[in-house]
Design a protein around this motif. Structure first.
Motif, mmCIF file in Angstrom:
data_model
loop_
_atom_site.group_PDB
_atom_site.id
_atom_site.type_symbol
_atom_site.label_atom_id
_atom_site.label_comp_id
_atom_site.label_asym_id
_atom_site.label_seq_id
_atom_site.Cartn_x
_atom_site.Cartn_y
_atom_site.Cartn_z
ATOM 1 N N PHE A 1 0.989 -1.084 0.133
ATOM 2 C CA PHE A 1 -0.071 0.249 -0.206
ATOM 3 C C PHE A 1 1.107 1.632 0.208
ATOM 4 C CE2 PHE A 1 0.388 -1.067 4.625
ATOM 5 C CZ PHE A 1 0.832 -0.295 5.189
ATOM 6 N N ASP A 2 0.307 2.724 -0.157
ATOM 7 C CA ASP A 2 0.924 3.711 -0.441
ATOM 8 C C ASP A 2 0.954 4.446 1.041
ATOM 9 O OD1 ASP A 2 1.496 6.091 -1.869
ATOM 10 O OD2 ASP A 2 0.278 7.052 -0.556
ATOM 11 N N LYS A 3 2.049 5.323 1.545
ATOM 12 C CA LYS A 3 2.122 5.299 3.020
ATOM 13 C C LYS A 3 0.719 6.699 2.792
ATOM 14 C CE LYS A 3 6.166 8.148 2.233
ATOM 15 N NZ LYS A 3 7.510 8.481 2.419
ATOM 16 N N ASP A 4 0.735 6.747 2.533
ATOM 17 C CA ASP A 4 -0.099 8.246 2.392
ATOM 18 C C ASP A 4 -1.553 7.584 2.333
ATOM 19 O OD1 ASP A 4 1.579 9.725 2.906
ATOM 20 O OD2 ASP A 4 1.820 10.100 0.627
ATOM 21 N N ASN A 5 -1.425 6.113 2.434
ATOM 22 C CA ASN A 5 -3.580 5.396 1.914
ATOM 23 C C ASN A 5 -3.495 3.992 2.780
ATOM 24 O OD1 ASN A 5 -6.104 5.431 1.323
ATOM 25 N ND2 ASN A 5 -5.175 4.917 -0.835
ATOM 26 N N TRP A 6 -3.076 3.986 3.863
ATOM 27 C CA TRP A 6 -2.639 3.028 4.509
ATOM 28 C C TRP A 6 -4.172 1.989 4.621
ATOM 29 C CZ3 TRP A 6 0.723 2.084 9.095
ATOM 30 C CH2 TRP A 6 1.674 2.444 8.866
ATOM 31 N N PRO A 7 -4.775 0.909 4.304
ATOM 32 C CA PRO A 7 -5.753 0.056 4.303
ATOM 33 C C PRO A 7 -6.146 -0.392 5.514
ATOM 34 C CG PRO A 7 -3.866 -1.099 3.702
ATOM 35 C CD PRO A 7 -3.611 0.157 3.973
ATOM 36 N N LEU A 8 -8.034 0.192 5.618
ATOM 37 C CA LEU A 8 -8.147 -0.317 6.983
ATOM 38 C C LEU A 8 -9.396 -1.290 6.695
ATOM 39 C CD1 LEU A 8 -8.555 3.607 8.122
ATOM 40 C CD2 LEU A 8 -6.228 1.749 8.672
ATOM 41 N N THR A 9 -9.442 -2.402 5.797
ATOM 42 C CA THR A 9 -10.187 -3.488 6.042
ATOM 43 C C THR A 9 -9.821 -4.196 6.485
ATOM 44 O OG1 THR A 9 -9.594 -4.067 4.410
ATOM 45 C CG2 THR A 9 -11.338 -1.856 4.057
ATOM 46 N N ASP A 10 -10.769 -4.773 6.630
ATOM 47 C CA ASP A 10 -10.536 -6.667 7.069
ATOM 48 C C ASP A 10 -10.689 -7.813 6.138
ATOM 49 O OD1 ASP A 10 -10.693 -7.980 9.587
ATOM 50 O OD2 ASP A 10 -12.459 -8.942 9.267
ATOM 51 N N GLU A 11 -11.302 -7.505 5.065
ATOM 52 C CA GLU A 11 -10.713 -7.806 3.141
ATOM 53 C C GLU A 11 -9.251 -7.949 3.521
ATOM 54 O OE1 GLU A 11 -13.293 -5.983 3.154
ATOM 55 O OE2 GLU A 11 -14.567 -7.196 3.610
ATOM 56 N N TYR A 12 -8.420 -6.550 3.653
ATOM 57 C CA TYR A 12 -6.924 -6.357 3.409
ATOM 58 C C TYR A 12 -6.172 -7.762 4.107
ATOM 59 C CZ TYR A 12 -2.651 -4.727 2.864
ATOM 60 O OH TYR A 12 -1.183 -4.123 2.653
ATOM 61 N N VAL A 13 -7.081 -6.956 5.628
ATOM 62 C CA VAL A 13 -5.794 -8.220 6.420
ATOM 63 C C VAL A 13 -6.324 -9.472 6.126
ATOM 64 C CG1 VAL A 13 -5.899 -8.990 8.504
ATOM 65 C CG2 VAL A 13 -6.339 -6.361 8.191
ATOM 66 N N HIS A 14 -7.609 -9.874 5.691
ATOM 67 C CA HIS A 14 -7.126 -11.690 4.990
ATOM 68 C C HIS A 14 -6.451 -11.799 4.307
ATOM 69 C CE1 HIS A 14 -9.546 -13.363 8.335
ATOM 70 N NE2 HIS A 14 -11.055 -11.583 8.277
ATOM 71 N N SER A 15 -6.287 -10.875 3.064
ATOM 72 C CA SER A 15 -5.470 -11.086 2.438
ATOM 73 C C SER A 15 -3.777 -11.587 2.297
ATOM 74 C CB SER A 15 -5.881 -9.739 1.029
ATOM 75 O OG SER A 15 -4.936 -8.979 1.220
ATOM 76 N N VAL A 16 -3.364 -10.481 3.483
ATOM 77 C CA VAL A 16 -2.637 -10.650 3.830
ATOM 78 C C VAL A 16 -1.865 -11.686 4.085
ATOM 79 C CG1 VAL A 16 -0.648 -9.866 5.591
ATOM 80 C CG2 VAL A 16 -1.953 -8.195 4.275
ATOM 81 N N TYR A 17 -2.969 -12.659 5.067
ATOM 82 C CA TYR A 17 -2.223 -13.511 5.864
ATOM 83 C C TYR A 17 -2.587 -14.751 4.720
ATOM 84 C CZ TYR A 17 -2.683 -11.849 11.064
ATOM 85 O OH TYR A 17 -2.041 -11.206 11.687
ATOM 86 N N ASP A 18 -3.702 -14.629 3.921
ATOM 87 C CA ASP A 18 -3.443 -15.695 2.710
ATOM 88 C C ASP A 18 -1.902 -16.239 2.072
ATOM 89 O OD1 ASP A 18 -6.184 -16.732 3.636
ATOM 90 O OD2 ASP A 18 -7.174 -14.991 1.891
#
Length: 119
Positions: free
Chosen positions: A89-106
């Motif tokens: 992600f861009d350092k000026d636009n941090w993701p805050l969604t649960d979907e993003y967190v799940h994509s990281v773990y996946d």
């Protein structure tokens, strides 16, 4: 004996290497779930020069290997090419969604541990 606790400030700025000894980046921050107190992921900066043009990547805490012998160094089992394709992600636009967190773990092949919310 591996450390069992670390302060967030002691991790910030810590160098990260892959298992081949290549520098991968620096830990910039930790993202914490305010409901559970769980560390959702570690924010790693990679690329760029002197903080300019860095890409930010979310990495599950479980993917990091801490050593008692090298306090200023953390390791991760990933090569640079795989990191370039990791959820970033861009350092000026941090993701805050649960979907993003799940994509990281996946992406890293970890199952996200969920703790029951505090009431």
């Amino acid at each position: 004996m591996k450390p069992r606790t670390l302060s967030a400030t002691s991790l910030t700025g810590t160098k990260v290497q892959n298992l081949q000894g290549e520098n991968i980046g620096d830990i910039q921050d930790l993202m914490i779930d305010l409901e559970t107190g769980q560390v959702l992921y570690v924010v790693l900066s990679f690329g760029g020069f002197m903080g300019m043009g860095d890409d930010y990547f979310a990495i599950p805490l479980e993917a990091l290997v801490f050593s008692e012998k090298e306090e200023e160094l953390v390791k991760i089992d990933i090569d640079k090419e795989a990191l370039k394709n990791a959820p970033g992600f861009d350092k000026d636009n941090w993701p805050l969604t649960d979907e993003y967190v799940h994509s990281v773990y996946d992406y890293y092949g970890y199952e996200r541990k969920t703790l029951s919310s505090r009431v």
